[in-house]
Design an enzyme around this catalytic site. Sequence first.
Site, mmCIF file in Angstrom:
data_model
loop_
_atom_site.group_PDB
_atom_site.id
_atom_site.type_symbol
_atom_site.label_atom_id
_atom_site.label_comp_id
_atom_site.label_asym_id
_atom_site.label_seq_id
_atom_site.Cartn_x
_atom_site.Cartn_y
_atom_site.Cartn_z
ATOM 1 N N ALA A 98 9.559 3.388 -13.217
ATOM 2 C CA ALA A 98 9.311 1.943 -13.011
ATOM 3 C C ALA A 98 8.143 1.754 -12.058
ATOM 4 C CB ALA A 98 10.566 1.280 -12.435
ATOM 5 N N GLY A 99 7.310 2.746 -11.971
ATOM 6 C CA GLY A 99 6.171 2.676 -11.056
ATOM 7 C C GLY A 99 5.005 1.928 -11.655
ATOM 8 N N ALA A 100 3.826 2.217 -11.184
ATOM 9 C CA ALA A 100 2.641 1.454 -11.582
ATOM 10 C C ALA A 100 2.438 1.455 -13.091
ATOM 11 C CB ALA A 100 1.416 2.031 -10.867
ATOM 12 N N GLY A 154 4.541 2.633 -15.566
ATOM 13 C CA GLY A 154 5.734 2.245 -16.323
ATOM 14 C C GLY A 154 5.947 0.751 -16.332
ATOM 15 N N ARG A 158 -1.842 11.588 -9.077
ATOM 16 C CA ARG A 158 -2.721 12.331 -8.164
ATOM 17 C C ARG A 158 -3.311 11.425 -7.103
ATOM 18 N NH1 ARG A 158 -8.306 13.897 -11.467
ATOM 19 N NH2 ARG A 158 -8.346 12.105 -12.880
ATOM 20 N N ARG A 204 -5.590 16.412 -12.301
ATOM 21 C CA ARG A 204 -4.313 16.106 -12.924
ATOM 22 C C ARG A 204 -3.444 17.374 -13.011
ATOM 23 N NH1 ARG A 204 -8.242 13.598 -15.928
ATOM 24 N NH2 ARG A 204 -8.080 11.319 -16.264
ATOM 25 N N ASN A 259 1.325 13.305 -16.046
ATOM 26 C CA ASN A 259 0.296 14.337 -16.030
ATOM 27 C C ASN A 259 0.777 15.658 -15.447
ATOM 28 O OD1 ASN A 259 -2.204 13.370 -17.115
ATOM 29 N ND2 ASN A 259 -2.305 11.912 -15.421
ATOM 30 N N ASP A 294 -8.667 7.122 -22.754
ATOM 31 C CA ASP A 294 -10.024 7.663 -22.566
ATOM 32 C C ASP A 294 -11.025 6.979 -23.504
ATOM 33 O OD1 ASP A 294 -8.476 10.919 -22.252
ATOM 34 O OD2 ASP A 294 -8.891 9.413 -20.714
ATOM 35 N N ARG A 328 -11.975 3.654 -22.111
ATOM 36 C CA ARG A 328 -12.973 3.829 -21.033
ATOM 37 C C ARG A 328 -14.344 4.170 -21.625
ATOM 38 N NH1 ARG A 328 -8.750 7.163 -17.229
ATOM 39 N NH2 ARG A 328 -7.874 5.347 -16.126
ATOM 40 N N HIS A 345 -6.797 15.708 -22.012
ATOM 41 C CA HIS A 345 -6.916 14.558 -21.094
ATOM 42 C C HIS A 345 -7.160 15.128 -19.696
ATOM 43 C CE1 HIS A 345 -6.345 10.605 -19.417
ATOM 44 N NE2 HIS A 345 -5.290 10.992 -18.701
HETATM 45 N N1 LIG Z 1 -1.642 10.076 -19.593
HETATM 46 C C1 LIG Z 1 -2.358 9.147 -18.969
HETATM 47 O O1 LIG Z 1 -3.380 8.642 -19.491
HETATM 48 C C2 LIG Z 1 -1.917 8.648 -17.607
HETATM 49 C C3 LIG Z 1 -2.442 7.447 -17.089
HETATM 50 C C4 LIG Z 1 -1.991 7.021 -15.833
HETATM 51 C C5 LIG Z 1 -1.051 7.757 -15.128
HETATM 52 N N2 LIG Z 1 -0.575 8.915 -15.664
HETATM 53 C C6 LIG Z 1 0.476 9.685 -14.986
HETATM 54 O O2 LIG Z 1 1.691 8.944 -15.065
HETATM 55 C C7 LIG Z 1 2.543 9.304 -13.971
HETATM 56 C C8 LIG Z 1 3.025 8.053 -13.264
HETATM 57 O O3 LIG Z 1 1.940 7.438 -12.635
HETATM 58 P P1 LIG Z 1 2.218 6.105 -11.752
HETATM 59 O O4 LIG Z 1 0.925 5.663 -11.222
HETATM 60 O O5 LIG Z 1 3.063 5.174 -12.535
HETATM 61 O O6 LIG Z 1 3.107 6.726 -10.550
HETATM 62 P P2 LIG Z 1 4.159 5.946 -9.636
HETATM 63 O O7 LIG Z 1 4.425 6.851 -8.492
HETATM 64 O O8 LIG Z 1 3.705 4.561 -9.409
HETATM 65 O O9 LIG Z 1 5.460 5.853 -10.564
HETATM 66 C C9 LIG Z 1 6.175 6.983 -10.929
HETATM 67 C C10 LIG Z 1 7.641 6.580 -10.928
HETATM 68 O O10 LIG Z 1 8.406 7.654 -11.442
HETATM 69 C C11 LIG Z 1 9.638 7.639 -10.757
HETATM 70 N N3 LIG Z 1 10.310 8.911 -10.943
HETATM 71 C C12 LIG Z 1 10.052 10.092 -10.331
HETATM 72 N N4 LIG Z 1 10.904 11.038 -10.780
HETATM 73 C C13 LIG Z 1 11.711 10.423 -11.702
HETATM 74 C C14 LIG Z 1 12.783 10.854 -12.522
HETATM 75 N N5 LIG Z 1 13.224 12.115 -12.478
HETATM 76 N N6 LIG Z 1 13.367 9.945 -13.345
HETATM 77 C C15 LIG Z 1 12.932 8.669 -13.391
HETATM 78 N N7 LIG Z 1 11.919 8.196 -12.647
HETATM 79 C C16 LIG Z 1 11.324 9.074 -11.811
HETATM 80 C C17 LIG Z 1 9.268 7.343 -9.331
HETATM 81 O O11 LIG Z 1 10.395 6.881 -8.604
HETATM 82 C C18 LIG Z 1 8.189 6.267 -9.524
HETATM 83 O O12 LIG Z 1 8.743 4.980 -9.480
HETATM 84 C C19 LIG Z 1 1.698 10.250 -13.102
HETATM 85 O O13 LIG Z 1 2.005 11.582 -13.419
HETATM 86 C C20 LIG Z 1 0.270 9.932 -13.517
HETATM 87 O O14 LIG Z 1 -0.608 11.022 -13.311
HETATM 88 C C21 LIG Z 1 -0.984 9.374 -16.883
HETATM 89 O O1 LIG Z 2 -6.506 9.976 -13.666
HETATM 90 C C1 LIG Z 2 -5.287 10.104 -13.457
HETATM 91 O O2 LIG Z 2 -4.801 10.915 -12.669
HETATM 92 C C2 LIG Z 2 -4.325 9.206 -14.181
HETATM 93 C C3 LIG Z 2 -4.597 9.149 -15.652
HETATM 94 O O3 LIG Z 2 -4.578 10.405 -16.268
HETATM 95 C C4 LIG Z 2 -5.879 8.391 -15.945
HETATM 96 O O4 LIG Z 2 -6.727 8.941 -16.694
HETATM 97 O O5 LIG Z 2 -5.981 7.253 -15.462
#
Ligand SMILES: NC(=O)c1ccc[n+]([C@@H]2O[C@H](COP(=O)([O-])OP(=O)(O)OC[C@H]3O[C@@H](n4cnc5c(N)ncnc54)[C@H](O)[C@@H]3O)[C@@H](O)[C@H]2O)c1
Ligand SMILES: O=C(O)C[C@H](O)C(=O)O
Length: 306
Positions: A8-10, A12, A82, A88, A120, A148, A151, A175
């Site tokens: 439920a973070g940024a 999600g 990160r 990543r 990631n 990507d 962007r 990625h």
């Molecule tokens: N693939 C992509 O293009 C992409 C883009 C953005 C972010 N990401 C990745 O997505 C992930 C989340 O990023 P964010 O900015 O939302 O981080 P965030 O810290 O804001 O949110 C992550 C959430 O996951 C929760 N969490 C941790 N362990 C958990 C578990 N076992 N079960 C349920 N929830 C759990 C945390 O409590 C937190 O609320 C990171 O790994 C980030 O690198 C990937």
């Molecule tokens: O760059 C990151 O670490 C988060 C994600 O993979 C992104 O591309 O925004």
Amino acid sequence: MKVTVVGAGAVGASCAEYIAIKDFADEIVIVDIKEGFAEGKAMDLMQTASLNGFDSTITGTTNDYSKTAGSDVAVITSGIPRKPGMTREELIGINAGIVKTVSENLIKYSPNVILIVVSNPMDTMAYLAHKATGLPKNRIIGMGGALDSARFKYRLAEALDCPQSDISAMVIGGHSDTGMVPLIEKAVRNSVPVSEFLSAEKMAEVVEATKVGGATLTKLLGTSAWYAPGAAVSELVRAIALDSKKMFPCSALLEGEYGLSDISLGVPCVLGKNGIEKIVEIELSAAEKAKMMESAEGVKAVNALL
Ligand SMILES: NC(=O)c1ccc[n+]([C@@H]2O[C@H](COP(=O)([O-])OP(=O)(O)OC[C@H]3O[C@@H](n4cnc5c(N)ncnc54)[C@H](O)[C@@H]3O)[C@@H](O)[C@H]2O)c1
Ligand SMILES: O=C(O)C[C@H](O)C(=O)O
């Protein structure tokens, strides 16, 4: 359609918000491990329903996967993001265990679910989800290339001083800051190759800016991006919900496609009700093939750390 978003973070919460506003899902369940966090995000989002005009219902749960039962699609954003200066790939030590457990929990209650892996290092996390769940390859989608590519279009429109809607462009490969393959030779502005408008030097600049798009935002924000990632996920979910047969670059398990096997890597995929309906093998130039192979080597090196 029932959609679960784990984390439920940024990212999600953004993803859940965009899915709700696009109003193609009946039910959205948000899961987190932080006590009350998913419930709070869900309630806050539900209080936008009359303002944003959607009928989707959003609920939250603290780690009770029974509430996710019968999900059609489940998005995995759980894990740490990160910090500036990190790659990543450095997240694998913490995120691998989280993604494995979350994947197992999801399929326990939703055996027919389509997983979209976001956490990631995404290509490796998607590969891990295949190993952990044994789901058919069409039902595990890694989200990276859709972001990507967005962007890439942003940078191309900036360089061309034109609306992004004029641009068609795609990023394949891993990625990662070094492994992405923006297909600049194939990018067009309303069917006209961008090379008609941009110098080789400018096109190279656009490619490099695209590859570090995530790191650029992480440096500015102090954490990784969430709006465009959330929006990209919502578009993949919508393609599944509407059985749209739209093509997106997604991380998919390759079994010989592009001459690669035993790897999840960004390739053009047609998405529909079954998840990945088809992996599309496009003609790549010698230079594009070389970059794709190099990208695959990088992802396989990270997979080896699992
Ligand atoms: N693939 C992509 O293009 C992409 C883009 C953005 C972010 N990401 C990745 O997505 C992930 C989340 O990023 P964010 O900015 O939302 O981080 P965030 O810290 O804001 O949110 C992550 C959430 O996951 C929760 N969490 C941790 N362990 C958990 C578990 N076992 N079960 C349920 N929830 C759990 C945390 O409590 C937190 O609320 C990171 O790994 C980030 O690198 C990937
Ligand atoms: O760059 C990151 O670490 C988060 C994600 O993979 C992104 O591309 O925004």
